[in-house]
Motif scaffolding. Structure first.
Motif, mmCIF file in Angstrom:
data_model
loop_
_atom_site.group_PDB
_atom_site.id
_atom_site.type_symbol
_atom_site.label_atom_id
_atom_site.label_comp_id
_atom_site.label_asym_id
_atom_site.label_seq_id
_atom_site.Cartn_x
_atom_site.Cartn_y
_atom_site.Cartn_z
ATOM 1 N N ASP A 172 34.671 50.274 48.505
ATOM 2 C CA ASP A 172 33.877 51.494 48.546
ATOM 3 C C ASP A 172 32.577 51.363 47.775
ATOM 4 O OD1 ASP A 172 34.837 51.347 45.991
ATOM 5 O OD2 ASP A 172 35.893 53.279 46.007
ATOM 6 N N GLY A 173 32.309 50.190 47.236
ATOM 7 C CA GLY A 173 31.065 49.947 46.518
ATOM 8 C C GLY A 173 31.091 50.371 45.064
ATOM 9 N N LYS A 174 32.214 50.899 44.590
ATOM 10 C CA LYS A 174 32.290 51.354 43.208
ATOM 11 C C LYS A 174 32.798 50.224 42.306
ATOM 12 C CE LYS A 174 33.156 56.195 44.418
ATOM 13 N NZ LYS A 174 34.100 57.339 44.273
ATOM 14 N N PRO A 175 32.317 50.208 41.032
ATOM 15 C CA PRO A 175 32.758 49.155 40.105
ATOM 16 C C PRO A 175 34.263 49.175 39.890
ATOM 17 C CG PRO A 175 30.863 50.334 39.233
ATOM 18 C CD PRO A 175 31.334 51.120 40.432
ATOM 19 N N LEU A 176 34.858 47.986 39.779
ATOM 20 C CA LEU A 176 36.282 47.857 39.500
ATOM 21 C C LEU A 176 36.452 47.549 38.009
ATOM 22 C CD1 LEU A 176 37.457 45.756 42.583
ATOM 23 C CD2 LEU A 176 37.877 48.179 42.162
ATOM 24 N N ALA A 177 36.560 48.605 37.210
ATOM 25 C CA ALA A 177 36.673 48.452 35.757
ATOM 26 C C ALA A 177 37.964 47.723 35.388
ATOM 27 C CB ALA A 177 36.641 49.826 35.091
ATOM 28 N N TYR A 178 37.840 46.794 34.430
ATOM 29 C CA TYR A 178 38.972 46.047 33.870
ATOM 30 C C TYR A 178 39.748 45.257 34.935
ATOM 31 C CZ TYR A 178 37.898 49.369 30.179
ATOM 32 O OH TYR A 178 37.239 50.121 29.251
ATOM 33 N N TYR A 214 39.369 36.079 34.418
ATOM 34 C CA TYR A 214 38.436 36.741 33.528
ATOM 35 C C TYR A 214 38.511 38.246 33.792
ATOM 36 C CZ TYR A 214 36.597 32.041 32.905
ATOM 37 O OH TYR A 214 36.470 30.702 32.631
ATOM 38 N N THR A 215 38.552 39.035 32.735
ATOM 39 C CA THR A 215 38.706 40.480 32.874
ATOM 40 C C THR A 215 37.351 41.174 32.806
ATOM 41 O OG1 THR A 215 40.891 40.377 31.847
ATOM 42 C CG2 THR A 215 39.831 42.535 31.951
ATOM 43 N N ALA A 216 37.067 42.017 33.799
ATOM 44 C CA ALA A 216 35.821 42.790 33.808
ATOM 45 C C ALA A 216 35.880 43.875 32.733
ATOM 46 C CB ALA A 216 35.612 43.413 35.179
ATOM 47 N N GLY A 262 32.926 47.219 35.124
ATOM 48 C CA GLY A 262 33.219 46.303 36.217
ATOM 49 C C GLY A 262 32.425 45.010 36.179
ATOM 50 N N ILE A 263 32.007 44.605 34.983
ATOM 51 C CA ILE A 263 31.216 43.380 34.836
ATOM 52 C C ILE A 263 32.083 42.301 34.190
ATOM 53 C CG2 ILE A 263 29.195 42.303 33.782
ATOM 54 C CD1 ILE A 263 27.859 45.050 33.833
ATOM 55 N N ALA A 264 32.242 41.179 34.866
ATOM 56 C CA ALA A 264 32.982 40.032 34.337
ATOM 57 C C ALA A 264 31.994 38.943 33.950
ATOM 58 C CB ALA A 264 33.965 39.507 35.375
ATOM 59 N N SER A 284 31.488 31.041 44.349
ATOM 60 C CA SER A 284 32.539 31.871 44.916
ATOM 61 C C SER A 284 33.550 32.249 43.842
ATOM 62 C CB SER A 284 33.258 31.129 46.048
ATOM 63 O OG SER A 284 32.366 30.838 47.104
ATOM 64 N N TYR A 285 34.021 33.485 43.918
ATOM 65 C CA TYR A 285 35.048 33.938 42.995
ATOM 66 C C TYR A 285 35.955 34.916 43.739
ATOM 67 C CZ TYR A 285 31.895 37.957 42.576
ATOM 68 O OH TYR A 285 31.095 39.038 42.835
ATOM 69 N N THR A 286 37.090 35.215 43.147
ATOM 70 C CA THR A 286 38.098 36.044 43.806
ATOM 71 C C THR A 286 38.463 37.224 42.915
ATOM 72 O OG1 THR A 286 39.008 34.126 44.952
ATOM 73 C CG2 THR A 286 40.423 36.056 44.795
ATOM 74 N N HIS A 287 38.636 38.402 43.513
ATOM 75 C CA HIS A 287 39.105 39.574 42.779
ATOM 76 C C HIS A 287 39.969 40.410 43.709
ATOM 77 C CE1 HIS A 287 36.078 42.112 44.797
ATOM 78 N NE2 HIS A 287 35.264 41.099 44.601
ATOM 79 N N LEU A 288 40.418 41.552 43.231
ATOM 80 C CA LEU A 288 41.385 42.363 43.983
ATOM 81 C C LEU A 288 40.884 42.791 45.342
ATOM 82 C CD1 LEU A 288 42.807 44.620 41.123
ATOM 83 C CD2 LEU A 288 43.936 42.722 42.267
ATOM 84 N N ALA A 289 39.576 43.028 45.447
ATOM 85 C CA ALA A 289 39.033 43.500 46.715
ATOM 86 C C ALA A 289 38.782 42.356 47.697
ATOM 87 C CB ALA A 289 37.734 44.260 46.484
ATOM 88 N N GLY A 290 38.982 41.123 47.261
ATOM 89 C CA GLY A 290 38.786 39.998 48.175
ATOM 90 C C GLY A 290 37.887 38.926 47.588
#
Length: 337
Positions: free
Chosen positions: A287-293, A303-305, A309-311, A324-330
């Motif tokens: 949805d374009g919103k930051p994914l905090a922590y 690495y924890t944001a 939402g900044i890592a 390239s990196y990976t997070h919950l949204a893909g």
């Protein structure tokens, strides 16, 4: 295997294929595991005749027997040596081989041998991780962690740009060899009276050019400032006192243990990992919103944001274009600065 595998000069054996590749460079040894499992043999690999480095074993998991490798020479690359539970055998024993990009973990004892080990993870072996039997043996850009003793009793050899950490008894057990550009931290004891140590960082004072005394607190100004020792992440944070404090002339490697450029601006860090370019990644959901922590995975580490939402993590200066990196949204990419 019911008999040990014996290698030959000028014969290269490769594993790690899915079956669709046309070239060795296309394989993924992490995803497509090829296992050499020994049943009732002393060693899975046993080379009693002296071999040159044209005898190659590349991309195999070696496991299941009393011992993993006993070899008078040869080249072992991208191999995992694990599951050797016999106290006399070890993962690697009585070997003069060359081991590059290998993982020697989960054995009763890791290495009791001669030989050369470059860019290897020699960790999580029950008794000790590594003991060298000759002054000419060497470990370069290696992680030696999480055992009873990191470097075993009376070990000789030369350790260069290695990280020796997290052992329950000693990091160095009556060590009589040489340390250069190494960090030894988070071990209760070190016996180093007869060792030659320079351009290294320890939790105790040791006379030698360029040596640093470290605090027991990782994040102190005088601590090593590893990213996250509790998760086995021994990369250096931006303010680490180990950055640029090594002697560059003794390490000819072009990359560190994680594949980053080894020497930056004609300077080299202490330890197995070189500090690279520090980047901030804005982690956002669909949805374009930051994914905090949220958790970001890069180069095999988490690495924890922060709350925005900044890592933050390091990338190698020899990376190009995007990372390239990976997070919950893909999966995502960022352009390097």
């Amino acid at each position: 295997l019911t008999k040990a595998l014996t290698m030959r000069d000028k014969v290269a054996i490769y594993g790690g294929f899915a079956g669709t590749e046309k070239n060795v460079s296309e394989r993924n040894v992490t995803l497509d595991t090829t296992i050499l499992f020994g049943e009732g043999v002393d060693f899975v690999i046993n080379n009693p005749v002296i071999l040159q480095t044209s005898a190659i074993l590349d991309g195999f998991t070696i496991t299941g027997s009393s011992g993993g490798v006993s070899s008078l020479g040869g080249l072992f690359n991208k191999c995992i040596i694990t599951g050797s539970t016999n106290s006399w055998a070890c993962g690697v024993k009585s070997s003069t081989g060359r081991f590059t990009n290998c993982s020697i973990t989960g054995n009763y004892r890791g290495v009791n041998s001669d030989g050369v080990f470059i860019n290897c993870n020699i960790s999580n072996n029950a008794d000790y991780n590594i003991t060298f039997t000759s002054a000419t043996d060497s470990a370069i850009n290696c992680l030696i962690a999480n055992s009873q003793d990191g470097v075993g009793y009376n070990s000789q050899g030369v350790f260069v740009n290695s990280t020796i950490v997290g052992c329950s008894n000693t990091g160095l057990n009556n060590f009589v060899g040489t340390l250069i550009n190494c960090v030894v931290w988070g071990n209760p004891n070190n016996w180093i009276n007869d060792a030659t140590i320079t351009y290294s960082a320890l939790q105790q004072l040791k006379t030698g050019e360029g040596n640093i005394v470290l605090s027991t607190n990782n994040i102190d100004a005088t601590g090593p400032q590893f990213v996250d020792p509790s998760k086995g992440n021994y990369h250096l944070m931006a303010g680490s006192p180990l950055i640029d404090k090594g002697a560059g002339s003794v390490n000819n490697s072009t990359i560190d243990l994680s594949g980053k450029m080894r020497t930056i601006n004609n300077a080299i860090d202490i330890g197995a990992y070189e500090h690279g370019i520090n980047v901030n990644v804005n982690v956002k959901g669909n949805d374009g919103k930051p994914l905090a922590y949220s958790t970001v995975m890069y180069d095999g580490y988490d690495y924890t944001a922060n709350s925005k939402g900044i890592a933050n993590f390091d990338v190698s200066p020899n990376s190009s274009g995007t990372v390239s990196y990976t997070h919950l949204a893909g999966d995502s990419q960022m352009t390097l600065p």
